[in-house]
Design a protein around this motif. Structure first.
Motif, PDB file in Angstrom:
ATOM      1  N   ALA A  92     -20.350  20.059  55.345  1.00  0.00           N
ATOM      2  CA  ALA A  92     -20.743  21.083  54.382  1.00  0.00           C
ATOM      3  C   ALA A  92     -19.549  21.886  53.878  1.00  0.00           C
ATOM      4  O   ALA A  92     -19.515  22.293  52.709  1.00  0.00           O
ATOM      5  CB  ALA A  92     -21.773  22.025  55.015  1.00  0.00           C
ATOM      6  N   ASP A  93     -18.558  22.104  54.708  1.00  0.00           N
ATOM      7  CA  ASP A  93     -17.404  22.920  54.338  1.00  0.00           C
ATOM      8  C   ASP A  93     -16.519  22.179  53.328  1.00  0.00           C
ATOM      9  O   ASP A  93     -16.146  21.023  53.562  1.00  0.00           O
ATOM     10  CB  ASP A  93     -16.582  23.246  55.586  1.00  0.00           C
ATOM     11  N   PRO A  94     -16.166  22.800  52.200  1.00  0.00           N
ATOM     12  CA  PRO A  94     -15.354  22.116  51.183  1.00  0.00           C
ATOM     13  C   PRO A  94     -14.023  21.608  51.712  1.00  0.00           C
ATOM     14  O   PRO A  94     -13.557  20.537  51.303  1.00  0.00           O
ATOM     15  CB  PRO A  94     -15.159  23.189  50.107  1.00  0.00           C
ATOM     16  N   TYR A  95     -13.371  22.377  52.588  1.00  0.00           N
ATOM     17  CA  TYR A  95     -12.088  21.930  53.141  1.00  0.00           C
ATOM     18  C   TYR A  95     -12.283  20.661  53.975  1.00  0.00           C
ATOM     19  O   TYR A  95     -11.519  19.695  53.849  1.00  0.00           O
ATOM     20  CB  TYR A  95     -11.475  23.034  53.998  1.00  0.00           C
ATOM     21  N   ASP A  96     -13.295  20.662  54.826  1.00  0.00           N
ATOM     22  CA  ASP A  96     -13.552  19.498  55.668  1.00  0.00           C
ATOM     23  C   ASP A  96     -13.932  18.283  54.833  1.00  0.00           C
ATOM     24  O   ASP A  96     -13.582  17.146  55.168  1.00  0.00           O
ATOM     25  CB  ASP A  96     -14.652  19.805  56.681  1.00  0.00           C
ATOM     26  N   ARG A  97     -14.640  18.513  53.727  1.00  0.00           N
ATOM     27  CA  ARG A  97     -14.984  17.406  52.824  1.00  0.00           C
ATOM     28  C   ARG A  97     -13.709  16.821  52.202  1.00  0.00           C
ATOM     29  O   ARG A  97     -13.559  15.596  52.090  1.00  0.00           O
ATOM     30  CB  ARG A  97     -15.911  17.892  51.703  1.00  0.00           C
TER      31      ARG A  97
END
Length: 237
Positions: A92-97
């Motif tokens: 869900a987190d943009p950085y992790d994506r």
């Protein structure tokens, strides 16, 4: 399997590692789909040529009559179009994506590209050695990435299979077949224990058993393909 049964259709070949990625995503999401085999890539069907006129390659996914090409583009689409189906493949987190997409791109450029060059049957001994070196370096980097992304959990996606697992897992049978063909252990428990254990876990998944091709059949197909390429090169000289 639940899902959009009559709307999803996958055009691929039984041996395509890229088609396997799409199959993995569909099975992980629990989506029904119609599978259409592209019978002969040397004599491509009208369906393939019309649905992927730019690259003329499988896989192609049809959803509601519209065509999508390129395996990880298709996986992205499945994740977004069927967000409510099955477990999420992207965090869900943009950085992790973004990190997940970075490693998927790394697999494409640093592992797949040298690997495909080696398998075409036209490389010199020095070129083959360089290709093996590049692949081993990529696998070593992915060992570190798995440690970072998984943080002690079983998959790149953490407790469950994620985007990077699909990107690498679709290639798994072909990587194992390449070990036989090239006489090199790419997923070696001594050098890359995390990846070796990951490969065993991934291969045991129900989605992997449903989506990945038979190992022995892939080995025989690769031998035949390399022999045909080498024969064509000899005839051309």
């Amino acid at each position: 399997m639940a899902g959009e049964g009559d709307e999803l259709k996958l055009l691929s070949t039984w041996f395509s590692p890229f088609g396997s990625r799409v199959k993995l995503a569909l099975h992980l999401k629990g989506l029904r789909y119609e599978y259409v085999e592209e019978e002969d890539l040397t004599n491509k069907s009208r369906l393939l040529l019309e649905s992927n006129p730019v690259h003329k390659k499988v896989p192609v996914l049809f959803h509601g009559g519209r065509a999508l090409c390129e395996s990880m583009v298709i996986v992205d689409y499945i994740e977004e179009a069927f967000a409510g189906a099955g477990p999420p493949l992207l965090p869900a987190d943009p950085y992790d994506r973004a990190v997940a997409r970075f490693w998927a791109a790394f697999i494409e450029t640093k592992l797949v590209e040298p690997w495909f060059r080696m398998l075409d049957g036209t490389r010199t001994r020095a070129e083959m050695a360089e290709g093996v070196k590049q692949m081993l370096a990529a696998v070593a980097t992915l060992e570190g990435a798995l440690g970072q992304c998984a943080a002690g959990r079983p998959f790149f996606g953490g407790d469950g299979v994620g985007y990077v697992d699909v990107a690498l897992g679709g290639l798994l049978v072909w990587v194992r077949a390449s070990e036989v063909l090239l006489g090199v252990r790419f997923l070696d428990a001594a050098r890359t224990p995390l990846l070796a254990a990951w490969a065993e876990r991934f291969a045991s998944l129900g989605a992997a058993r449903a989506a990945l091709p038979d190992f022995g059949r892939v080995v025989e197909h690769a031998k035949m393909r390399r022999g045909a390429a080498a024969g064509a090169l000899a005839a051309d000289n």
